[in-house]
Design an enzyme around this catalytic site. Structure first.
Site, PDB file in Angstrom:
ATOM      1  NE  ARG A 123      -4.094  -1.993   2.085  1.00 41.77           N
ATOM      2  CZ  ARG A 123      -4.045  -3.132   2.759  1.00 41.77           C
ATOM      3  NH1 ARG A 123      -3.041  -3.356   3.590  1.00 41.77           N
ATOM      4  NH2 ARG A 123      -4.997  -4.031   2.617  1.00 41.77           N
ATOM      5  CD  GLU A 186       7.758  16.230 -21.992  1.00 37.89           C
ATOM      6  OE1 GLU A 186       7.279  17.333 -21.646  1.00 37.89           O
ATOM      7  OE2 GLU A 186       7.059  15.221 -22.191  1.00 37.89           O
ATOM      8  NE  ARG A 242       1.474  17.149 -12.122  1.00 42.39           N
ATOM      9  CZ  ARG A 242       2.102  16.369 -11.266  1.00 42.39           C
ATOM     10  NH1 ARG A 242       1.788  16.427  -9.982  1.00 42.39           N
ATOM     11  NH2 ARG A 242       3.044  15.532 -11.658  1.00 42.39           N
ATOM     12  CG  ASN A 246      -1.089  16.588 -19.581  1.00 38.14           C
ATOM     13  OD1 ASN A 246      -0.246  15.713 -19.528  1.00 38.14           O
ATOM     14  ND2 ASN A 246      -1.947  16.817 -18.596  1.00 38.14           N
ATOM     15  CG  HIS A 266       7.085  11.045 -24.238  1.00 42.83           C
ATOM     16  ND1 HIS A 266       5.720  10.880 -24.230  1.00 42.83           N
ATOM     17  CD2 HIS A 266       7.332  12.159 -23.491  1.00 42.83           C
ATOM     18  CE1 HIS A 266       5.154  11.832 -23.514  1.00 42.83           C
ATOM     19  NE2 HIS A 266       6.112  12.622 -23.052  1.00 42.83           N
TER      20      HIS A 266
END
Length: 366
Positions: A123, A186, A242, A246, A266
């Site tokens: 977890r 990026e 945020r 993208n 990418h």
């Protein structure tokens, strides 16, 4: 060495950036209440393992840590459920406990996969990002971790912040040109969405990929991380700004899925996606970015500026409708109002398909 503190709503953690930063790993671990003898699992890929695994593991073992490693295949296709399951099996077999730490040594694929393993093992246990690519300057900061599904990229994941980011720029010296280019996409994205001055600096100072070295490379990484960290500090869980990160990714992710993970890097997919987002911005806002000649600028670095001729616009639209930012099947894209100024807009299918057809017909950004 440059030191930063990454701040989110839930956590503060250090970023170490510079040549030789890996050497600080043992002292960093001790500062995280991780004493010698603690079990560590290093996750890396085949290429990075052949170059740096022995060096980093020897550093940890010499400091008294019980360090093991699990090596995954290289490439975007490795961000799969099968490799996620294999990493979980390795963690169980090695006997990691809740005080253990996973070390993600590699690029964005390794960081995303290892981070998701850490987010879900028992977890949630701690992990450290050790990027080895330029592309990972984006993915290593911010705590978004995930694996891919054949129907969409990064669709299965979590928000799980690392304990630290250790960015040794010496690891970038062995990057192939195509991977350096992929990461630079990026860097360009960060400038376009947030910082006109940085954009102008890139245009003036980075004429070719060979300029990405020494102080200029470190400056690109530092600026990109600063921009992302500021956005993440404001919006950790992507409920607002945020999503601006993208930019170029709605079509970019669709292309990666449609063409098969790994057919395009990418960064190549994002470069095409950014040019499409610029076209949509012009149509949506009635503005023009022609004077910027963004297509020529990206092409000058060797980026593709158009989708592969085999892709069908209607198929890309269907992929885009499955994007995480879409609501009730309505595509929401990050659009460019001006250099350094973006917003998210909802787009009708009919308009979007027409613009996709135009983009493909004219050969992308040209």
């Amino acid at each position: 060495m440059i030191e930063r503190t990454i701040e989110t709503a839930t956590k503060l953690y250090p970023l170490l950036l510079g040549d030789g930063a890996a050497g600080a790993l043992p002292s960093l671990l001790r500062s995280l209440s991780c004493p010698p003898g603690t079990k560590l699992l290093m996750v890396t890929d085949e290429v990075v393992a052949s170059l740096y695994l022995d060096e980093v593991r020897s550093l940890l073992v010499a400091a008294g840590y019980d360090a093991s490693a699990f090596v995954i295949p290289s490439g975007e296709a490795a961000k799969s459920f099968e490799n996620y399951y294999a990493c979980q099996t390795a963690a169980l077999e090695f006997g990691l406990d809740r005080r253990s730490i996973i070390v993600a040594l590699g690029g964005g694929v390794v960081g995303d996969l290892a981070g998701f393993v850490a987010a879900t093992y028992m977890r949630g246990i701690r992990y450290i990002q050790m990027p080895t690519t330029l592309l990972a300057h984006d993915s290593a900061v911010g705590g978004k971790v995930a694996i891919n599904h054949p129907r969409g990229k990064n669709m299965i994941g979590a928000f799980h912040q690392p304990e630290a980011v250790v960015y040794d720029t010496a690891f970038l010296r062995t990057l192939p040109e195509r991977e350096l280019r992929s990461g630079f996409a990026e860097v360009i994205k960060h400038a376009l969405i947030r910082d006109r001055r940085f954009y102008e600096w890139l245009r003036a100072e980075i004429k070719t990929l060979s300029d990405l070295r020494g102080e200029k490379l470190v400056y690109c990484i530092e600026k990109g991380i600063d921009i992302k960290a500021a956005i993440v500090r404001e919006d950790e869980k992507e409920t607002g700004v945020r999503a601006h990160l993208n930019f170029g990714h709605t079509l970019g992710h669709a292309l990666e899925s449609e063409c098969g993970y790994g057919a395009l890097t990418h960064g190549e997919a994002v470069a095409i996606g950014m040019l499409f987002a610029v076209l949509v911005s012009e149509r949506f806002y009635g503005c023009s970015f022609a004077a910027e000649r963004l297509d020529e600028w990206l092409a000058g670095y060797g980026f593709p500026t158009a989708p592969p001729p085999t892709v069908q616009p209607v198929r890309l639209l269907e992929r885009m409708k499955g994007d995480k930012k879409s609501y009730a099947g309505t595509v929401r894209m990050v659009l460019l109002r001006a250099i350094g100024d973006v917003e998210v807009a909802e787009l009708e299918d009919g308009c979007l398909l027409a613009w996709l057809e135009e983009f493909v017909r004219q050969g992308g950004g040209r």
